[in-house]
Design a protein around this motif. Structure first.
Motif, PDB file in Angstrom:
ATOM      1  N   CYS A 180       0.986  -1.536   0.061  1.00  0.00           N
ATOM      2  CA  CYS A 180       0.300   0.130   0.173  1.00  0.00           C
ATOM      3  C   CYS A 180       0.870   1.209  -0.041  1.00  0.00           C
ATOM      4  CB  CYS A 180      -0.991   0.276   0.496  1.00  0.00           C
ATOM      5  SG  CYS A 180      -2.119  -1.454   1.722  1.00  0.00           S
ATOM      6  N   GLN A 181       0.232   1.754  -0.614  1.00  0.00           N
ATOM      7  CA  GLN A 181       1.664   2.944  -0.996  1.00  0.00           C
ATOM      8  C   GLN A 181       0.813   4.598  -0.709  1.00  0.00           C
ATOM      9  OE1 GLN A 181       1.914   1.669  -3.681  1.00  0.00           O
ATOM     10  NE2 GLN A 181       2.566  -0.013  -2.217  1.00  0.00           N
ATOM     11  N   GLU A 234       5.180  10.460   1.292  1.00  0.00           N
ATOM     12  CA  GLU A 234       5.161   9.616   0.198  1.00  0.00           C
ATOM     13  C   GLU A 234       5.057   8.636   1.460  1.00  0.00           C
ATOM     14  OE1 GLU A 234       8.211  10.625  -2.909  1.00  0.00           O
ATOM     15  OE2 GLU A 234       6.882   8.648  -3.449  1.00  0.00           O
ATOM     16  N   SER A 271       4.935   4.136   2.312  1.00  0.00           N
ATOM     17  CA  SER A 271       4.169   3.054   1.758  1.00  0.00           C
ATOM     18  C   SER A 271       4.424   2.100   2.593  1.00  0.00           C
ATOM     19  CB  SER A 271       4.858   2.588   0.079  1.00  0.00           C
ATOM     20  OG  SER A 271       6.578   2.445   1.195  1.00  0.00           O
ATOM     21  N   ALA A 273      -3.050  10.584  -3.844  1.00  0.00           N
ATOM     22  CA  ALA A 273      -3.824   9.569  -4.314  1.00  0.00           C
ATOM     23  C   ALA A 273      -3.506   8.839  -2.942  1.00  0.00           C
ATOM     24  CB  ALA A 273      -2.321   8.997  -5.751  1.00  0.00           C
ATOM     25  N   VAL A 274      -3.517   7.196  -2.948  1.00  0.00           N
ATOM     26  CA  VAL A 274      -3.733   5.968  -2.179  1.00  0.00           C
ATOM     27  C   VAL A 274      -4.436   4.452  -3.018  1.00  0.00           C
ATOM     28  CG1 VAL A 274      -4.687   5.323   0.064  1.00  0.00           C
ATOM     29  CG2 VAL A 274      -4.627   7.030  -0.237  1.00  0.00           C
ATOM     30  N   THR A 275      -2.995   4.114  -3.013  1.00  0.00           N
ATOM     31  CA  THR A 275      -2.626   2.331  -3.517  1.00  0.00           C
ATOM     32  C   THR A 275      -2.782   1.354  -2.245  1.00  0.00           C
ATOM     33  OG1 THR A 275      -1.649   3.586  -5.553  1.00  0.00           O
ATOM     34  CG2 THR A 275      -1.257   0.605  -4.898  1.00  0.00           C
ATOM     35  N   ASN A 292      -4.175  -3.024  -5.972  1.00  0.00           N
ATOM     36  CA  ASN A 292      -4.244  -2.689  -6.949  1.00  0.00           C
ATOM     37  C   ASN A 292      -4.659  -1.394  -8.038  1.00  0.00           C
ATOM     38  OD1 ASN A 292      -1.987  -5.142  -8.127  1.00  0.00           O
ATOM     39  ND2 ASN A 292      -3.615  -6.058  -7.614  1.00  0.00           N
ATOM     40  N   HIS A 293      -5.699  -1.391  -6.635  1.00  0.00           N
ATOM     41  CA  HIS A 293      -6.709  -0.093  -7.227  1.00  0.00           C
ATOM     42  C   HIS A 293      -5.609   1.116  -6.770  1.00  0.00           C
ATOM     43  CE1 HIS A 293     -10.070   1.588  -8.161  1.00  0.00           C
ATOM     44  NE2 HIS A 293      -9.993   2.170  -6.465  1.00  0.00           N
ATOM     45  N   THR A 294      -6.105   1.963  -7.035  1.00  0.00           N
ATOM     46  CA  THR A 294      -5.776   3.889  -6.894  1.00  0.00           C
ATOM     47  C   THR A 294      -7.009   4.495  -6.344  1.00  0.00           C
ATOM     48  OG1 THR A 294      -3.198   3.293  -7.976  1.00  0.00           O
ATOM     49  CG2 THR A 294      -3.671   5.484  -7.152  1.00  0.00           C
ATOM     50  N   ARG A 351      -7.747   8.628  -5.979  1.00  0.00           N
ATOM     51  CA  ARG A 351      -6.880   9.536  -6.293  1.00  0.00           C
ATOM     52  C   ARG A 351      -8.285  10.923  -5.943  1.00  0.00           C
ATOM     53  NH1 ARG A 351      -3.002   9.139  -9.142  1.00  0.00           N
ATOM     54  NH2 ARG A 351      -2.006   6.954 -10.509  1.00  0.00           N
ATOM     55  N   PRO A 407      -9.724   5.434  -0.250  1.00  0.00           N
ATOM     56  CA  PRO A 407      -9.231   4.237  -0.588  1.00  0.00           C
ATOM     57  C   PRO A 407     -10.312   2.869  -0.083  1.00  0.00           C
ATOM     58  CG  PRO A 407      -8.256   5.013   1.041  1.00  0.00           C
ATOM     59  CD  PRO A 407      -8.879   5.527   1.421  1.00  0.00           C
TER      60      PRO A 407
END
Length: 891
Positions: free
Chosen positions: A411-412, A424, A426, A482-484, A487-489, A491, A632
């Motif tokens: 997750c980022q 940033e 992660s 942006a939050v990932t 595999n889903h982001t 924004r 998210p």
């Protein structure tokens, strides 16, 4: 495990203020030892307990939206308070009861809907706006949710203020309201199946929004919607597919125009919000009468201030899935005079998840736990699931679920300002982790930003970013977060808060002249003086930095104090240095004594600007914080959640299990199931019967009961629509209850009996656990056609074509009129506000008027006053000619 990278930049007066507005975003928790309240639902429904129409519409709306009993707030309003209410009465009868109910239910509601006969105007402002802001005193001409394009959440502060979006659900008649409720439930499988968005050019001064049309068309086209620009404000009978019409004209053509379910009509005209009055312009309720599901109007003369109406971006927000309340509050900057008419949850282009309760097919033994399954799945690919709650009898939360990320998932979070990274982080998961906990690991705080969990169930990341500021100069912020997750982001762009953070600051201006050795400056803070002398190696920066070091231990500036001192050099071509005393928290308006004096060596011009300063304290904007609320989520495949209900919560009888699931857009889906618990000799058995199914208002309901075993010592309570309304002594074989207002209104009601160990009637905001509960049954109380009925004229002349006009909330197209026992034809007006009957050839006498409706559901009305037909007045006798002496001439 995680890694963090953050950028650092020079910060001005906004240091420490970026997160100040986020202190109240977490869900309200019940105090220790206090049981949680019953289910609330997303909408608080406010009805006038003195109006049968208001209450019946409220119950119909709650059934359609599957809202629990605690969602209904009854307020007692006088007859002269159903349209306009005075400020003190608004506080006592509306604002405080709404706030109290929301507190009692742990702030569980995002929306408020006012039913008919609850006033839509408070003094000269909109009741819906005043309730949205919480009070008249809190009303602003600019609110923080304007311009946002994210799902609304009452637990998120927008622009530093908590809101609760409010609409009016009303109509000229009850049938109008019931039709509105029914047509507001529809969702279209695809955008183009709904119809066409018509962007009409407003006429004259009502065309001030016309320049917005090209951009709105571009947005709608990008979404794939059908949209047309109409040169002029009117549609005609050829337009049979209207899903939205935005226009501007005093009178709008309605007859023959085809409004689709879910249609919204937005007309920019002064008096469209005069809902139950006669403003001389097309009122919003005329659109509702003719099939629209949403409308907007102002409740007082708004002038031609464009900010008091929705911009044409309303169409794209609605098409993109926002509900009616969200779309309007995102598009109307100044809501102080505006009233949104319709169901706040109306959202024909949003898609809820699918939820199903799979209950045990056989009765559960008394004292045993029950296990059931809840099946969840997306109805739109990639829409995702956010949370699930399972409730027993709308009283007890028995299960809560949110998506879980598997071990090794990455997750980022990336917070960007412009094109540069501001923060940033992660996270690499070492075990299966709940989504909410993952968001907590992604959150972070820096000098100019704050990212925290918040919102409903803490499943949002709330972001605030403060700009670099110097001397009150604010630099605009642009960027996104942006939050990932997997595999889903997700924004979200920053939306600058419309309200700058203001602070009370003290500023000592030292000018632009360097000190000479021996110059001395003394500053007194709250009665404590500190001094510093200039050394040979000093310049302005060094002497002021040393002064700040000496001042920092003083109480207002210490780590325990609420203030700090900062040295700033002027920029933008202006030379000079200033010493700022700034608060550590936004909104702190306290001050303390500050004095400054300077001793100079001969020839020195050091700090001469201080000599001219009269007052050090100023109120300055210290930041326009940019905000975003990101939700998210993971696309979740079909899931089967197992739920166990403890035996201690299951008494003998029939129980309802309610599953409520929500998507990240905040769209809720509700499903019901039933669990039956068998009776035994140890628990006791019971039988309940009622005296009928259809009743007249005021008629007595007779309840026949038999209870044995331990239940013979318990108190039977009559539950009406989930609310305890009557309690009888133990072992009562026959109980009676009058079906009268305000407890019982016309319409459909659900009844059952619960046996309680105490004689106290519980509040709807307190969870209850009875000893036994009977199966629910449905009764119907007939509507009185005479309620609220007005008509006239009461007298006409023989030979004249008398036109009688009737107005009343229970009238509809199928009502029949009898005049002296003979039928007369009732015809609805074009806008549906009234019905008329043309009468001719009536002899001179009194005529009894009677209205008949549906025999099973409506009580016929014989009007107390008759229609009086009088003979024409005899012609006046001609005057006799007079003689010159004044005596009549002989015949």
């Amino acid at each position: 495990m995680g890694s963090v990278r953050t950028s650092r930049s020079r910060v001005g007066c906004a240091v420490g203020l970026a997160g100040a507005l986020l202190l109240s975003v977490v869900a309200v928790a019940a105090p220790p030892g206090v049981p949680p309240p019953p289910r609330s639902g997303p909408v608080l429904v406010v009805a006038n307990s003195n109006s049968p129409v208001s209450l019946e519409a409220a119950l119909a709306y709650m059934r359609a939206r599957r809202l629990p009993p605690a969602s209904l707030l009854r307020v007692a309003l006088a007859e002269n308070e159903t349209v306009t209410i005075a400020g003190p009465a608004f506080l006592d009868k509306l604002a405080e009861p709404v706030a109290e109910r929301c507190r009692a239910l742990n702030e569980g509601m995002d929306y408020v809907v006012l039913m008919r006969d609850v006033p839509y105007r408070v003094e000269h402002r909109s009741t819906t706006a005043a309730l949205a802001f919480g009070s008249l005193d809190s009303l602003r001409e600019l609110h923080g949710y304007f311009g946002r394009q994210e799902p609304f959440d009452a637990l998120v502060p927008y622009g530093g203020q908590r809101l609760r979006l409010t609409t009016v659900l009303s109509g000229y008649t009850l049938r109008d309201m019931l039709r509105l409720i029914e047509r507001s439930q529809l969702r279209y499988a695809k955008l183009t199946a709904a119809g066409t968005f018509y962007l009409c050019e407003g006429a004259g001064p009502r065309g001030s929004r016309n320049p917005q049309i090209p951009a709105a068309m571009e947005e709608l086209t990008a979404l794939g919607a059908r949209a047309r620009v109409i040169p002029g404000p009117q549609l005609t009978a050829e337009h049979q597919d209207v899903i939205m019409q935005m226009t501007g004209s005093p009178r709008i053509t309605i007859a023959g125009v085809g409004y689709r379910p879910g249609a919204v009509i937005d007309n920019m005209t002064s008096f469209g919000g005069y809902l139950l009055e006669s403003p001389g312009q097309t009122a919003a309720l005329a659109f509702i009468r003719n099939g629209a599901c949403g409308a907007y109007g102002t409740v007082e003369e708004p002038t031609n201030a464009w900010a008091r109406w929705a911009n044409y971006g309303l169409a794209a927000r609605y098409a993109a899935g926002a509900n009616l309340a969200e779309a309007y509050f995102q598009s109307v900057q100044d809501m102080t005079l505006g009233a949104v008419v319709g169901d706040p949850l109306l959202a024909p282009f949003s898609w809820p998840c699918a939820v199903e309760v799979v209950a045990p097919p056989n009765p559960v033994a008394s004292g045993s736990a029950a296990t059931l399954d809840v099946v969840l799945k997306e109805t739109a690919a990639g829409e995702g699931l956010s949370w699930l709650e399972v409730w027993l009898d709308d009283q007890h939360l028995v299960h809560r679920w949110s998506p879980t990320l598997p071990a090794d998932a990455s997750c980022q979070l990336l917070l960007k300002e412009g094109e540069g990274a501001l923060f940033e982080r992660s996270v690499k998961l070492e075990q299966d982790t709940d989504l909410g906990d993952v968001l907590g690991q992604l959150a972070g705080t820096g000098e100019r930003f704050r990212i925290v969990r918040g919102g409903r169930h803490n499943l949002r990341l709330l972001v605030q970013v403060a700009p670099e500021i110097d001397g009150g100069q604010l630099r605009p912020l642009t960027g996104e977060v942006a939050v990932t997750v997997g595999n889903h982001t997700a924004r979200r762009s920053f939306t600058p808060s419309p309200f700058p953070i203001l602070a009370r600051c003290a500023v000592l201006d030292f000018g632009n002249q360097q000190p000479l050795p021996g110059d001395r400056v003394s500053v007194t803070v709250a009665g404590q003086e500190r001094s510093v002398s200039t050394l040979a190696s000093d310049n302005m920066d060094k002497i002021l930095e040393r002064l700040v070091t000496f001042l920092e231990p003083l109480e207002p500036l210490s780590p325990r104090g609420g203030w700090k001192a900062e040295v700033r050099k002027a920029e933008g071509g202006q030379a000079g240095w200033k010493l700022w005393f700034v608060p550590k928290a936004a909104g702190d308006s306290r001050t303390f004594e500050i004095k400054a004096r300077v001793s100079r060596m001969p020839g020195s011009a050091f700090a001469t600007a201080l000599d001219a300063q009269k007052s050090f304290w100023v109120t300055v904007p210290v930041g326009i914080v940019a905000e975003a609320a990101v939700t998210p989520f993971l696309p979740v495949p079909e899931s089967r959640v197992s739920v166990r209900i403890a035996g201690g919560l299951l008494c003998p009888g029939l129980h309802t299990v309610t599953a409520v699931a929500a998507t990240p857009r905040g769209v809720q889906a509700v499903a019901h199931g039933e669990v039956r618990v068998a009776t035994t000799p140890a628990t006791g058995d019971f039988v309940v019967k009622y005296s009928g199914e259809v009743f007249d208002p005021g008629e007595m309901l007779v309840v026949m009961m038999r209870a044995d075993g331990p239940l013979a010592e318990a108190h039977p309570q009559l539950m009406l629509d989930g609310r305890a309304v009557c309690v009888w002594p133990p072992a009562t074989p026959v109980g009676t209850f009058p079906l009268t207002m305000p407890l019982v209104c016309p319409g459909e009601h659900t009844l059952w009996v619960e046996w309680s160990p105490t004689p106290d009637l519980p509040s709807v905001t307190v969870a209850r656990t009875p000893l036994a509960r009977s199966d629910p049954t449905t009764i119907h109380v007939r509507r009185p056609l005479a309620y609220g009925l007005s008509w006239g004229p009461r007298q006409a002349t023989v030979g004249a074509n008398a036109r009688l006009e009737f107005r009343g909330p229970y009238l509809h197209d199928d009502v029949r009129l009898m005049v002296g026992g003979e039928p007369a034809v009732l015809t609805a007006a074009a806008d549906g506000a009234a019905w008329s009957a043309d009468l001719s050839s009536l002899a001179a006498r009194q005529y009894t008027l009677t209205l008949f409706g549906e025999a099973r559901s409506e009580v016929a009305a014989t009007l107390e006053e008759p229609l009086v037909i009088v003979p024409p007045a005899p012609p006046a006798a001609p005057e006799s000619p007079a003689t010159p002496g004044g005596t009549p001439a002989p015949k």
